[in-house]
Scaffold this motif. Structure first.
Motif, PDB file in Angstrom:
ATOM      1  N   MET B  33       4.110   6.671  -2.756  1.00  0.00           N
ATOM      2  CA  MET B  33       4.042   7.929  -3.276  1.00  0.00           C
ATOM      3  C   MET B  33       2.818   8.387  -3.871  1.00  0.00           C
ATOM      4  O   MET B  33       2.048   7.652  -4.105  1.00  0.00           O
ATOM      5  N   GLY B  34       2.628   9.761  -3.865  1.00  0.00           N
ATOM      6  CA  GLY B  34       1.394  10.272  -4.731  1.00  0.00           C
ATOM      7  C   GLY B  34       0.980  11.552  -4.128  1.00  0.00           C
ATOM      8  O   GLY B  34       1.285  12.009  -3.268  1.00  0.00           O
ATOM      9  N   PRO B  35       0.324  12.235  -5.052  1.00  0.00           N
ATOM     10  CA  PRO B  35      -0.146  13.609  -5.066  1.00  0.00           C
ATOM     11  C   PRO B  35      -1.090  13.801  -3.531  1.00  0.00           C
ATOM     12  O   PRO B  35      -1.479  12.846  -3.136  1.00  0.00           O
ATOM     13  N   ASN B  36      -1.077  15.137  -3.276  1.00  0.00           N
ATOM     14  CA  ASN B  36      -1.842  15.385  -2.375  1.00  0.00           C
ATOM     15  C   ASN B  36      -3.216  14.940  -2.533  1.00  0.00           C
ATOM     16  O   ASN B  36      -3.651  15.020  -3.662  1.00  0.00           O
ATOM     17  N   GLY B  37      -3.961  14.511  -1.353  1.00  0.00           N
ATOM     18  CA  GLY B  37      -5.180  14.038  -1.417  1.00  0.00           C
ATOM     19  C   GLY B  37      -5.210  12.910  -2.075  1.00  0.00           C
ATOM     20  O   GLY B  37      -6.715  12.371  -2.363  1.00  0.00           O
ATOM     21  N   SER B  38      -4.509  11.964  -2.302  1.00  0.00           N
ATOM     22  CA  SER B  38      -4.605  10.763  -2.938  1.00  0.00           C
ATOM     23  C   SER B  38      -5.159   9.641  -2.038  1.00  0.00           C
ATOM     24  O   SER B  38      -5.590   8.571  -2.414  1.00  0.00           O
ATOM     25  N   ASN B 195      11.996  -9.951   9.586  1.00  0.00           N
ATOM     26  CA  ASN B 195      10.631 -10.254   9.956  1.00  0.00           C
ATOM     27  C   ASN B 195       9.989  -8.850  10.103  1.00  0.00           C
ATOM     28  O   ASN B 195       8.719  -9.199  10.729  1.00  0.00           O
ATOM     29  N   ARG B 196      10.650  -7.913   9.802  1.00  0.00           N
ATOM     30  CA  ARG B 196       9.937  -6.575  10.136  1.00  0.00           C
ATOM     31  C   ARG B 196       9.709  -5.792   8.592  1.00  0.00           C
ATOM     32  O   ARG B 196      10.687  -5.765   7.837  1.00  0.00           O
ATOM     33  N   SER B 197       8.570  -5.375   8.535  1.00  0.00           N
ATOM     34  CA  SER B 197       8.338  -4.682   6.993  1.00  0.00           C
ATOM     35  C   SER B 197       7.996  -3.112   7.486  1.00  0.00           C
ATOM     36  O   SER B 197       7.590  -2.828   8.351  1.00  0.00           O
ATOM     37  N   PHE B 198       8.249  -2.436   6.434  1.00  0.00           N
ATOM     38  CA  PHE B 198       8.154  -0.990   6.438  1.00  0.00           C
ATOM     39  C   PHE B 198       7.049  -0.665   5.539  1.00  0.00           C
ATOM     40  O   PHE B 198       7.224  -0.851   4.166  1.00  0.00           O
ATOM     41  N   ILE B 199       6.143   0.288   5.549  1.00  0.00           N
ATOM     42  CA  ILE B 199       5.493   0.951   4.535  1.00  0.00           C
ATOM     43  C   ILE B 199       5.814   2.530   4.825  1.00  0.00           C
ATOM     44  O   ILE B 199       5.442   3.209   5.813  1.00  0.00           O
ATOM     45  N   ILE B 200       6.420   3.285   3.682  1.00  0.00           N
ATOM     46  CA  ILE B 200       6.879   4.478   3.890  1.00  0.00           C
ATOM     47  C   ILE B 200       6.024   5.239   3.230  1.00  0.00           C
ATOM     48  O   ILE B 200       6.163   5.397   1.725  1.00  0.00           O
ATOM     49  N   VAL B 201       5.294   6.312   3.566  1.00  0.00           N
ATOM     50  CA  VAL B 201       4.446   7.193   2.836  1.00  0.00           C
ATOM     51  C   VAL B 201       5.290   8.357   2.652  1.00  0.00           C
ATOM     52  O   VAL B 201       5.991   9.049   3.697  1.00  0.00           O
ATOM     53  N   THR B 202       5.543   8.958   1.638  1.00  0.00           N
ATOM     54  CA  THR B 202       6.119  10.113   1.544  1.00  0.00           C
ATOM     55  C   THR B 202       6.016  10.862   0.069  1.00  0.00           C
ATOM     56  O   THR B 202       5.443  10.269  -0.876  1.00  0.00           O
ATOM     57  N   HIS B 203       6.145  12.124   0.150  1.00  0.00           N
ATOM     58  CA  HIS B 203       6.144  13.081  -1.043  1.00  0.00           C
ATOM     59  C   HIS B 203       7.250  13.055  -1.989  1.00  0.00           C
ATOM     60  O   HIS B 203       7.105  13.242  -2.978  1.00  0.00           O
TER      61      HIS B 203
END
Lengths: 478, 247
Positions: B33-38, B195-203
């Protein structure tokens, strides 16, 4: 992303070899004597010689047109030879067995086997090499159906009444500079006659090949579909790679009588010049058909070759309820220039026309669509739909659209849609991210863009056209 | 699975990632998570090898192999999948044709047997069903005329078909209504595997109500400045990002 595609810009023109045959080629330059020579070579009747000379006189008064969006040094006609034929054709071979093996090998190499047992099932082929037709396959089988499919030089003798009646009836001698030139010096080409009510039992195809250096090719095709008949015809073309530009100025006339249908497809792959813009064919072609009552003409073209393309296959919708269609894919790359499109002239009532044009520009090329839709004062209930899409690959190419619309009837309906798009970095990255390599991705995107046109091609050739586009693209993207 | 050490990357000569480190173990779900433009979307693009995203330092290993030198399509074929925030349209290319090309290329690369057309179509229809897309979508142009929600479900459907080992979801929740969000989350949960990983990018932490992460990271100015468990997401929801940035 364009850097990535740049890597794929090297493709060889696969049809670019030269056949070593002993040819008879007349000295360059054009004069009345040259025309008399050509006419005598073909043992033509007097009326045809007179017809040629009349065209020549008209041509002398005409200027090369300059309105197209094309930029090229004019061809010096004093340096062009107007007739060339392999010597082995001097005494015309009576069957394929007598044709120079060197010539047969040429066509095998181009993927066009001439022996009937090897030919694409159900396609009859007429083969034109420089200025002469060297073979026509399946003649007998066609004759059973009453279909005439032969070199036009032969038809002049075997069907003089038809040739005399229709030659120049759709594209008059004085139509334009290149057509007039063709009328004066045309060498060979195909002649087709489909009798009343006959559905031609197979696809007809003509394959044009320019071989000799410094010659022009001026073929003439005349197709007559008598009442309620049906024919599907395909032409293909290639030429060797040469540094100088060669002129190709053809005329195609289609006569589509009441209730008849002609489907005319072209896969044009003349040598386009090298990656620096050196050499290539100048393709100045006049193609036109006339539709009588309830008749239908459909032009489908896939244009990937030629340094210069100047070509507007047109339909004159003379009869009521007649239909004209134009489906086109034109791909330009390197320094190729294309100014191509169509003319739909609506004269009869309830006439309909559809124009689907897909222009793809890559490299430093320029690709223009030029189309005319004219509704005459008596074209009651006439309709046209035009869709004109341009796809740009890279950022150094250009696409232009020049639609001309003239409506003299208040209830004529004309629709025109146009789009311009780019093969975007986003699209390519989506493909890459799904494991699809750049080359495959570009070809998939371009094929998708052309889908509406490819589905109009006869089946055997749709695959061919897709492949041709793929091969052309390998070298084009950047 | 994925080990990122001190990753630095530039876009148009501007430094965006400034020393990012992350360790994702097999079967884990990490939320970023993170602010816009991070630099959240940049991370996805850098890992998947998009042109124009220059790595200027650090390393990233997928299953022990440095992936930063590989072409984008090779990374994909090695099992890295990026679900796009804005899936692009490819007019005239049918979804089916596109997916077949994708699955064929991937299977060939991985040395698996090619799927014949019939089995492929059967499989594709199944996956469509799983994300509540009508199989008629397979015949339509890639994302052509799809609504926002349909595009995102189409992405998840592709993910299911390709069976990647690492899935990066780039703001897949943006623009989704609550029903579509549920469908997407169900799709992801159905794909969860040891065996499967996730990176979930979200606001927003909203998506994390449905997909429960093992770890939550806060990305700010190109670095991970705080990591925690699911409760960190709730805290962010309540207080915003500024309190961490001030710390």
């Amino acid at each position: 992303m364009s850097d990535v595609i740049d890597e794929y810009v090297k493709t060889e023109y696969e049809a670019g070899f030269v056949t070593d045959v002993d040819s008879e080629t007349i000295a360059p330059g054009l004069s009345e004597d040259v025309i008399r020579f050509i006419s005598a070579k073909k043992n033509e009747p007097d009326w045809l010689l007179e017809w040629r000379l009349k065209a020549y006189k008209a041509w002398l008064e005409m200027d090369e047109p300059e309105w197209a969006h094309l930029n090229y040094p004019k061809v010096n006609l004093d340096e062009v030879s107007f007739y060339s034929a392999p010597k082995s054709m001097e005494n015309a071979p009576k069957s394929l067995d007598e044709v120079d093996p060197e010539l047969i090998a040429t066509y095998n190499k181009l993927g066009i086997p001439l022996h009937e047992q090897e030919v694409l099932a159900g396609v009859a082929v007429d083969i034109v090499f420089d200025s002469v037709s060297i073979a026509t396959t399946f003649k007998e089988k066609l004759a059973e159906a009453g279909v005439v499919f032969c070199p036009i030089s032969e038809a002049v003798h075997s069907h003089p009444e038809l040739v005399k009646k229709y030659l120049g009836s759709v594209v008059p001698q004085k139509d334009n500079y290149f057509a007039a030139l063709n009328c004066a010096v045309f060498s060979d080409g195909s002649f087709v006659y489909i009798p009343k009510g006959v559905r031609c039992p197979m696809e007809l195809s003509t394959y044009f090949r320019i071989n000799e250096a410094n010659t022009g090719q001026f073929e003439r095709t005349l197709i007559i579909a008598d009442e309620a008949s049906h024919v599907s015809y395909l032409e293909g073309c290639t030429a060797p790679m040469r540094d100088e530009n060669q002129l190709h100025a053809a005329v195609v006339e289609l006569v589509c009588l009441d209730d008849a249908e002609i489907k005319y497809s072209t896969v044009q792959n003349w040598y386009p010049g090298d990656e620096n813009g050196l050499g290539g064919i100048y393709n100045f072609v006049t193609k036109r058909g006339v539709c009588h009552t309830n008749a239908k003409i459909s032009w489908t073209q896939v244009e990937t070759g030629s340094a210069i393309t100047w070509k507007y296959p047109s339909v004159i919708l003379r009869g009521d309820n007649s239909i004209g269609e134009f489906y086109s894919v034109a791909l330009t790359r390197n320094f190729q220039q294309a100014d191509t499109g169509t003319k739909m002239i609506h004269l009869g009532k309830n006439t309909k026309s559809t124009i689907i044009s897909k222009g793809i520009s890559a490299g430093k090329s320029s690709n223009a669509y030029r189309g005319l839709v004219r509704m005459s004062p008596r074209a009651d209930g006439a309709r046209n739909f035009t869709q004109c899409d341009s796809l740009l690959i890279g950022d150094q190419c250009a696409a232009h659209t020049f639609p001309y619309i003239e409506s003299k009837h208040p209830n004529a309906i004309i629709e025109h849609e146009a789009t311009t798009s780019k093969v975007s970095d986003d699209q390519l990255f989506l493909c890459l991210q799904r494991g699809i390599e750049t080359e495959k991705a570009v070809s998939m995107i371009v094929n998708g863009f052309c889908k509406e046109v490819f589905k109009e091609l006869p089946m055997e050739f749709a695959v061919e056209a897709g492949k041709l586009l793929e091969v052309s693209l390998e070298g084009s993207v950047g | 699975m994925l080990t990122i050490k001190n990753l630095q990357a530039d876009v148009e000569e501007k430094n965006i990632l400034k020393g990012l480190s992350l360790d994702v173990k097999p079967g884990e779900i990490h939320a970023i998570m993170g602010p816009n433009g991070s630099g959240k979307s940049t991370l996805g693009y850098v890992l998947s090898g998009r042109e124009g995203y220059q790595v200027s330092g650090g390393s990233a290993e997928l299953n022990g192999e440095n992936i930063l030198e590989l072409e984008a399509d090779e990374r994909a074929k090695k099992g890295l999948f990026l679900a796009f925030q804005y899936p692009v349209e490819i007019p005239g290319v049918s979804n089916m044709e596109f997916l077949k090309a994708s699955v064929d290329a991937t299977r060939e690369y991985q040395g698996k047997e090619a799927l014949d057309t019939v089995s492929f179509m059967k499989l594709a229809r199944e996956k469509c069903k799983a994300v509540n897309l009508d199989p008629s979508f397979l015949k339509r142009g890639v994302n052509e005329g799809f609504s926002g929600g349909e595009k995102k479900r189409n992405e998840i459907m592709q993910m299911m078909l390709l069976e990647p080992s690492l899935c990066i979801l780039d703001e897949t929740d943006s623009g989704l209504d609550i029903d579509a969000l549920q469908v997407v989350a169900d799709g992801v949960n159905a794909c969860r595997d040891e065996n499967r990983s996730f990176i979930i990018v979200t606001h927003y932490q909203r998506l994390l109500d449905y997909i429960v992460p093992d770890k939550v990271h806060v990305l700010s100015d190109g670095k991970i400045i705080k990591s925690g468990d699911k409760s960190l997401a709730l805290e962010l929801e309540e207080k915003g990002y500024s309190w961490i940035e001030k710390e």
